[in-house]
Scaffold this active site. Sequence first.
Site, PDB file in Angstrom:
ATOM      1  N   ASN A  94      55.014  15.636  -1.444  1.00 34.05           N
ATOM      2  CA  ASN A  94      54.689  15.066  -2.753  1.00 34.05           C
ATOM      3  C   ASN A  94      53.282  14.464  -2.756  1.00 34.05           C
ATOM      4  OD1 ASN A  94      56.298  13.644  -0.888  1.00 34.05           O
ATOM      5  ND2 ASN A  94      56.618  11.962  -2.295  1.00 34.05           N
ATOM      6  N   LEU A 172      55.603  27.619  -9.726  1.00 32.59           N
ATOM      7  CA  LEU A 172      56.975  27.680 -10.244  1.00 32.59           C
ATOM      8  C   LEU A 172      57.231  26.527 -11.203  1.00 32.59           C
ATOM      9  CD1 LEU A 172      59.057  25.318  -8.942  1.00 32.59           C
ATOM     10  CD2 LEU A 172      58.733  26.690  -6.924  1.00 32.59           C
ATOM     11  N   ASN A 229      47.948  23.392 -15.027  1.00 34.01           N
ATOM     12  CA  ASN A 229      48.882  22.382 -15.533  1.00 34.01           C
ATOM     13  C   ASN A 229      48.297  21.621 -16.718  1.00 34.01           C
ATOM     14  OD1 ASN A 229      50.960  23.042 -13.916  1.00 34.01           O
ATOM     15  ND2 ASN A 229      50.936  21.220 -12.641  1.00 34.01           N
ATOM     16  N   CYS A 281      54.846  16.547 -12.595  1.00 35.42           N
ATOM     17  CA  CYS A 281      53.480  17.032 -12.343  1.00 35.42           C
ATOM     18  C   CYS A 281      52.476  16.896 -13.466  1.00 35.42           C
ATOM     19  CB  CYS A 281      53.552  18.475 -11.877  1.00 35.42           C
ATOM     20  SG  CYS A 281      54.401  18.595 -10.295  1.00 35.42           S
ATOM     21  N   PHE A 343      64.376  16.174 -17.546  1.00 40.09           N
ATOM     22  CA  PHE A 343      63.137  16.349 -18.331  1.00 40.09           C
ATOM     23  C   PHE A 343      63.072  17.692 -19.041  1.00 40.09           C
ATOM     24  CE2 PHE A 343      60.116  19.192 -16.134  1.00 40.09           C
ATOM     25  CZ  PHE A 343      60.724  19.354 -14.897  1.00 40.09           C
ATOM     26  N   ARG A 449      65.013  18.487 -29.924  1.00 35.51           N
ATOM     27  CA  ARG A 449      64.669  19.754 -29.267  1.00 35.51           C
ATOM     28  C   ARG A 449      64.850  20.939 -30.212  1.00 35.51           C
ATOM     29  NH1 ARG A 449      62.024  19.768 -24.192  1.00 35.51           N
ATOM     30  NH2 ARG A 449      62.755  17.987 -23.022  1.00 35.51           N
TER      31      ARG A 449
END
Length: 477
Positions: A94, A172, A229, A281, A343, A449
């Site tokens: 991490n 991934l 990202n 991330c 999440f 959502r």
Amino acid sequence: MPNKVKTICCIGAGYVGGPTMAVIAYKCKHLKVIVVDLDKEKIASWNDDDLTKLPVYEPGLKDLIKKCRGINLFFSTNIKSSVEEADMIFISVNTPTKEKGLGAGEASDLKYVESSARSIAEYAVGHTIVVEKSTIPVKTAEVIQTILISSQKNKVKKSNKSFTVLSSPEFLAEGTAIDDLLNPSRVLIGGESEAEINALVDIYKNWVDEEKIIKTNIWSSELSKLTANAFLAQRVSSINSISALCEKTGADISEVAQAVGTDYRIGKNFLKSGPGFGGSCFKKDILNLIYICKFYGLDEVANYWNQVLKINQWQQNRLTNIIVKKLFGTLTSKKIGILGFAFKANTNDTRESPAINICTNLLLEGAHLSIYDPKVNEKKILENLKDSIHAEIDSFEINSNVTIASSYEQIANGSDAILILTEWEDFKEIEWSNISELMRNPAWIFDCRDIVDLDKFRETELNIWKLGHGSNIKNLK
Ligand code: NAD
Ligand code: UGA
């Protein structure tokens, strides 16, 4: 020239290390793959006979573990022997945001990468290829190289150790990790030495088309991961910013996303509005990018990326405010059901989940919460909420204000509102007419959502609010 790789060791048995090594072991039966971690409990779970106890939930993972574990895939806490045996070592530890000292709150904390490099320096034998899998700031390969070289200088010259560092960031996504690893859009390998790059290419070539393997210089590879990202997170913030405008103007965010996304230059993926991006991330990687930009004096670039984070936080607070307003301005003594705490769907990961912030906001408003997630356990939910709310109010009594339910019927019982925060497939099948009877009227469903089928509401008393829908969908009856 490296010897042919026979044994790979991966340092870090987390969400990346576990699934990535399971796929490599599955596709490369000729290799021995050892995944090591300092965390004894985690390694025990990876080795548990009961595969429902694996520390990571990912569709398809259990099957791979069943097929490879104990054959060519091993989970161990013995870093020394694993590193000694390996010709190639992946660093998958991490890299959280630094909490104190220089760069606190933005820079990446490289302490785990550094300690991995020190273990490799100490225990490696012969020539070893070291692969950065963790997401790290650009130029980290230099740090790793320095640690490895200094060990050579210190005491081990006679043992003929040598190292080559490559960057091969992992792309991934959780919830689709196995599929992403089996069918990657690309594999990126950065390095300076052709022979070592090819040693890694040879591994991926066992199942990935060679044209999908991109070779770059090492700094481009490191920076591409942060950039990828940041771009993905930027799309989520962009569509979320427009969701708010849809609500004001009568537009419908799913229609806007479709209309915009069919332009092939824009593309249809990653345009789903929601309660904001979570996961371990996006936030930390953008903070890291911001820190690097500032370090190089690029303040305007840093400010640009900071806006992506600001919109993300704003979206979560905005949702809380809408809920409070719809429930007559107060949540005191009201019961709110929460559907989903992960999440995103198909993972048991809650790191940076928007549910943490939104639930904290609702608790601070005086609500009682009943929470259900099909894969996240009670301990994790309560720990997340304790950490978050205790940062606001030290003495907050979490256990008397939060209950963890084992079904969605349970959360509905006597509740004034239900919030859908994770897009679990099961939630799409809910019979809202049954739920309606369990709730206290006037009852609200907040679909953050955009997953519920409005037709299922026609015969109910429920009020429904959908994120990004400008038409006033209150009660359809
Ligand atoms: P994680 O926290 O799930 O796992 C990291 C593991 O490393 C932990 O189990 C920890 O105990 C272990 N570890 C730390 N230092 C160690 C040491 N010195 N020796 C042995 N073990 C050690 O983290 P993760 O989600 O797997 O992420 C790992 C890296 O991959 C991060 O840099 C992350 O940004 C990146 N990444 C994550 C994802 C994702 O979806 N989670 C995807 C792509 C890239
Ligand atoms: C993300 C990237 O997609 C991976 O490529 C990357 O390897 C990984 O980060 C990483 O470096 O850790 P992940 O965080 O697992 O993967 O999941 P995503 O699918 O990217 O979702 C992130 C967040 O954005 C979730 O909260 C999700 O709900 C949200 N999201 C995503 C949206 O709100 N809308 C979308 O259209 C897509």
